[in-house]
Design a protein around this motif. Structure first.
Motif, PDB file in Angstrom:
ATOM      1  N   VAL A  42       0.904  -1.080   0.076  1.00  0.00           N
ATOM      2  CA  VAL A  42      -0.101   0.116  -0.036  1.00  0.00           C
ATOM      3  C   VAL A  42       0.827   1.132   0.131  1.00  0.00           C
ATOM      4  O   VAL A  42       0.618   2.284  -0.711  1.00  0.00           O
ATOM      5  CB  VAL A  42      -1.096  -0.080   1.166  1.00  0.00           C
ATOM      6  CG1 VAL A  42      -1.544   1.394   1.362  1.00  0.00           C
ATOM      7  CG2 VAL A  42      -2.086  -1.184   1.007  1.00  0.00           C
ATOM      8  N   LYS A  43       1.997   1.255   0.719  1.00  0.00           N
ATOM      9  CA  LYS A  43       2.756   2.332   0.956  1.00  0.00           C
ATOM     10  C   LYS A  43       3.481   2.501  -0.605  1.00  0.00           C
ATOM     11  O   LYS A  43       3.566   3.707  -0.839  1.00  0.00           O
ATOM     12  CB  LYS A  43       4.133   2.203   1.995  1.00  0.00           C
ATOM     13  CG  LYS A  43       4.837   3.471   2.134  1.00  0.00           C
ATOM     14  CD  LYS A  43       5.686   2.993   3.703  1.00  0.00           C
ATOM     15  CE  LYS A  43       6.698   4.072   3.810  1.00  0.00           C
ATOM     16  NZ  LYS A  43       7.583   3.668   4.681  1.00  0.00           N
ATOM     17  N   LEU A  44       3.934   1.604  -0.941  1.00  0.00           N
ATOM     18  CA  LEU A  44       4.656   1.685  -2.392  1.00  0.00           C
ATOM     19  C   LEU A  44       3.745   2.146  -3.124  1.00  0.00           C
ATOM     20  O   LEU A  44       4.262   3.036  -4.116  1.00  0.00           O
ATOM     21  CB  LEU A  44       5.364   0.091  -2.699  1.00  0.00           C
ATOM     22  CG  LEU A  44       5.928  -0.028  -3.860  1.00  0.00           C
ATOM     23  CD1 LEU A  44       7.332   0.911  -3.929  1.00  0.00           C
ATOM     24  CD2 LEU A  44       6.282  -1.427  -4.504  1.00  0.00           C
ATOM     25  N   LEU A  92       2.122   6.679  -7.083  1.00  0.00           N
ATOM     26  CA  LEU A  92       0.771   7.414  -7.782  1.00  0.00           C
ATOM     27  C   LEU A  92       1.146   8.712  -7.645  1.00  0.00           C
ATOM     28  O   LEU A  92       0.894   9.595  -8.643  1.00  0.00           O
ATOM     29  CB  LEU A  92      -0.382   7.322  -6.678  1.00  0.00           C
ATOM     30  CG  LEU A  92      -1.065   6.033  -6.748  1.00  0.00           C
ATOM     31  CD1 LEU A  92      -2.450   6.038  -5.864  1.00  0.00           C
ATOM     32  CD2 LEU A  92      -1.723   5.867  -8.393  1.00  0.00           C
ATOM     33  N   SER A  93       2.234   9.366  -6.826  1.00  0.00           N
ATOM     34  CA  SER A  93       2.693  10.564  -6.836  1.00  0.00           C
ATOM     35  C   SER A  93       4.028  10.971  -7.372  1.00  0.00           C
ATOM     36  O   SER A  93       4.538  11.952  -7.566  1.00  0.00           O
ATOM     37  CB  SER A  93       2.960  10.898  -5.274  1.00  0.00           C
ATOM     38  OG  SER A  93       3.880  10.305  -4.749  1.00  0.00           O
ATOM     39  N   HIS A 149       8.913  13.474  -7.226  1.00  0.00           N
ATOM     40  CA  HIS A 149       7.731  13.978  -6.971  1.00  0.00           C
ATOM     41  C   HIS A 149       7.615  15.512  -7.461  1.00  0.00           C
ATOM     42  O   HIS A 149       8.713  16.315  -7.371  1.00  0.00           O
ATOM     43  CB  HIS A 149       7.139  13.832  -5.271  1.00  0.00           C
ATOM     44  CG  HIS A 149       7.254  12.454  -5.079  1.00  0.00           C
ATOM     45  ND1 HIS A 149       8.436  11.958  -4.414  1.00  0.00           N
ATOM     46  CD2 HIS A 149       6.413  11.542  -4.780  1.00  0.00           C
ATOM     47  CE1 HIS A 149       8.549  10.781  -3.830  1.00  0.00           C
ATOM     48  NE2 HIS A 149       7.020  10.537  -4.067  1.00  0.00           N
ATOM     49  N   ILE A 150       6.481  15.889  -7.987  1.00  0.00           N
ATOM     50  CA  ILE A 150       6.294  17.331  -8.264  1.00  0.00           C
ATOM     51  C   ILE A 150       5.945  18.043  -6.850  1.00  0.00           C
ATOM     52  O   ILE A 150       5.117  17.658  -6.257  1.00  0.00           O
ATOM     53  CB  ILE A 150       4.977  17.418  -9.099  1.00  0.00           C
ATOM     54  CG1 ILE A 150       5.132  16.722 -10.450  1.00  0.00           C
ATOM     55  CG2 ILE A 150       4.595  19.037  -9.193  1.00  0.00           C
ATOM     56  CD1 ILE A 150       6.270  17.369 -11.378  1.00  0.00           C
ATOM     57  N   ALA A 151       6.776  19.152  -6.528  1.00  0.00           N
ATOM     58  CA  ALA A 151       6.357  19.645  -5.224  1.00  0.00           C
ATOM     59  C   ALA A 151       5.054  20.393  -5.302  1.00  0.00           C
ATOM     60  O   ALA A 151       4.751  21.019  -5.982  1.00  0.00           O
ATOM     61  CB  ALA A 151       7.461  20.597  -5.056  1.00  0.00           C
ATOM     62  N   ASP A 152       4.272  19.768  -4.159  1.00  0.00           N
ATOM     63  CA  ASP A 152       2.983  20.424  -4.130  1.00  0.00           C
ATOM     64  C   ASP A 152       2.898  21.518  -2.918  1.00  0.00           C
ATOM     65  O   ASP A 152       2.637  21.319  -1.835  1.00  0.00           O
ATOM     66  CB  ASP A 152       2.012  19.418  -3.675  1.00  0.00           C
ATOM     67  CG  ASP A 152       0.797  19.947  -3.487  1.00  0.00           C
ATOM     68  OD1 ASP A 152       0.298  21.104  -3.993  1.00  0.00           O
ATOM     69  OD2 ASP A 152      -0.272  19.119  -2.948  1.00  0.00           O
ATOM     70  N   LEU A 168      -1.953  21.116  -6.109  1.00  0.00           N
ATOM     71  CA  LEU A 168      -1.992  20.080  -7.450  1.00  0.00           C
ATOM     72  C   LEU A 168      -3.567  19.607  -7.488  1.00  0.00           C
ATOM     73  O   LEU A 168      -3.725  19.694  -8.588  1.00  0.00           O
ATOM     74  CB  LEU A 168      -0.742  19.083  -7.079  1.00  0.00           C
ATOM     75  CG  LEU A 168       0.331  19.308  -7.389  1.00  0.00           C
ATOM     76  CD1 LEU A 168       1.565  18.128  -7.206  1.00  0.00           C
ATOM     77  CD2 LEU A 168       0.446  19.587  -9.072  1.00  0.00           C
ATOM     78  N   PRO A 169      -3.894  19.066  -6.479  1.00  0.00           N
ATOM     79  CA  PRO A 169      -5.179  18.355  -6.699  1.00  0.00           C
ATOM     80  C   PRO A 169      -6.322  19.455  -7.078  1.00  0.00           C
ATOM     81  O   PRO A 169      -7.064  19.023  -8.180  1.00  0.00           O
ATOM     82  CB  PRO A 169      -5.852  18.066  -5.464  1.00  0.00           C
ATOM     83  CG  PRO A 169      -4.811  17.809  -4.695  1.00  0.00           C
ATOM     84  CD  PRO A 169      -3.520  18.696  -5.112  1.00  0.00           C
TER      85      PRO A 169
END
Length: 418
Positions: free
Chosen positions: A103-105, A110-111, A329-332, A414-415
């Motif tokens: 789940v953590k992976l 996803l991000s 990751h894209i910095a949010d 981002l969302p």
């Protein structure tokens, strides 16, 4: 980042893996206790057999024989109960741990930036999220606790042997250094072999997944024969990697079996001579020593086998943790919620490239006024889809700025932007 180590066993990686059991501490302690209990109960049976022979069978004491047989039955029942608890809860613990890691992976993946997926084969990521994580479960169900149980059993047996007859104990112990050295060499060889196996499994999964997904392209360009030959080569490397592990096993286990047989033969020879000459060694002690010698060498052989399982799990854990340690990751950092928009879009001297040294978008600037529709026209690869991806921040631009309603897209959350 988790890295590969030349050591036969990476304790730092192992400690990190054990941290995932903290949520299930009571179960972890019970499984550890059950493993210890099984090792202690297993040692009791030969001792009771010795007592039954010397104190009941030879003196022909029927009541004594019934007593010792009853004790052996009680020990057997207790051992079965602990074994049931151990098998069930060790597997339960392993499955819960890998569920949490998976789940953590997946949540982390996803991000990830789109650039990460551009450079990572889907088949490899699938192997990490499914096959490798499943392999980690075997560390708890077949590796860690069974090795602890076997090591404790060997330690208890060694003490019992010295207590009953130090002379015969020394005969058994003279074989151990050779077998321990062979086990150590075997462990190091298997670590390298299993790393190769996991790499070849990932290569095979990646190749098959990508070719099946792109089967239309394969057939359009008539590459069936080429891809078939490439698959045969990858499959051959996969086979050779597994055969290497079989080769090491086929060398080690006959050596371990031969060592055990030599030790038992020497015990029977020395103990039998002593017993026939009315020495201190009795028939019961000789019988017990035969069983103890088998119990001493069997765990050592099994530890090597279980170490294979543990090593495969550790190799898999190392590969999974490499992804968990990835920072892509894209910095949010935006604080503004884009709930409503007038539709004003501006590109200001935007530069972007999928590779750092090669720009695809070179200083493009344009404005899309609210309520208007524009068309992006160009050849395949000109950057039409890239511009849409940049607007949604699937990729970070190298320089310039993109604004919606005169606000940089970096300032939106981002969302809400997507």
């Amino acid at each position: 980042m988790a890295g590969s180590s030349g050591k036969a066993f990476d304790f730092k990686l192992f400690k990190r893996l054990l941290a995932h059991t903290n949520k299930y501490r009571l179960t972890f302690y019970f499984v550890a206790f059950a493993a210890i209990a099984m090792s202690v109960l297993g040692v009791l049976t030969p001792h009771l057999l010795e007592a039954a022979i010397d104190k009941a069978i030879i003196p022909k004491d029927w009541d004594g024989l019934v007593f010792y047989i009853s004790l052996m039955v009680i020990v057997l029942v207790a051992e079965v109960i602990f074994q049931f608890g151990f098998i069930f809860y060790a597997n339960w613990l392993g499955q819960n741990v890998i569920r949490d890691i998976r789940v953590k992976l997946f949540n982390l993946m996803l991000s990830f930036k789109m650039k990460y997926f551009d450079k990572s084969a889907v088949g490899r990521l699938t192997t990490r999220a499914v096959n490798d994580i499943e392999t980690i479960a075997s560390i708890f169900s077949q590796g860690l606790f069974m090795i602890i149980s076997d090591l404790l059993k060997m330690l208890v047996i060694a003490g019992v042997l010295l207590y009953k007859s130090w002379e015969m104990a020394l005969i058994v112990f003279t074989i151990l250094p050779f077998l321990l050295y062979a086990t150590r060499v075997f462990q190091r060889a298997m670590k390298s072999a299993f790393e190769d196996v996991r790499n070849q499994v990932a290569n095979l999964n990646s190749f098959v997944q990508e070719r099946i997904t792109g089967m239309k392209i394969v057939q359009v360009f008539a590459r069936e024969e080429t891809e078939y030959k490439a698959f045969k080569e990858i499959n051959e490397r996969h086979k050779k990697a597994w055969i290497k592990t079989v080769w090491y096993n086929s060398i080690f286990f006959p050596i371990a079996e031969m060592s055990s047989s030599i030790a038992i033969g020497l015990v029977v020879w020395y103990g039998g001579l002593n017993a026939t000459q009315n020495g201190e060694i009795t028939l019961g002690i000789v019988t017990a020593f035969i069983q103890y010698a088998q119990m001493l060498f069997r765990p050592l052989r099994q530890i090597a086998d279980k170490f294979n399982t543990l090593q495969m799990g550790m190799v898999a854990a190392n590969r999974v943790f490499k992804i968990l340690d990835t920072r892509s990751h894209i910095a949010d950092n935006g604080l503004i919620e884009l709930n409503q928009t007038t539709g004003l879009i501006e590109f200001e001297n935007v530069r972007f490239g999928y590779n750092e040294d090669e720009d695809v978008i070179k200083g493009i600037s344009f404005i899309v006024p609210p309520g208007q529709t524009i068309a992006l026209v160009g050849a395949t690869g000109a950057g039409k889809s890239t511009i849409i991806n940049l607007l949604s921040r699937f990729y970070e631009i190298n320089s310039g700025d993109i604004l919606i309603d005169n606000v940089s897209i970096r300032d939106y959350t981002l969302p809400s932007l997507r």
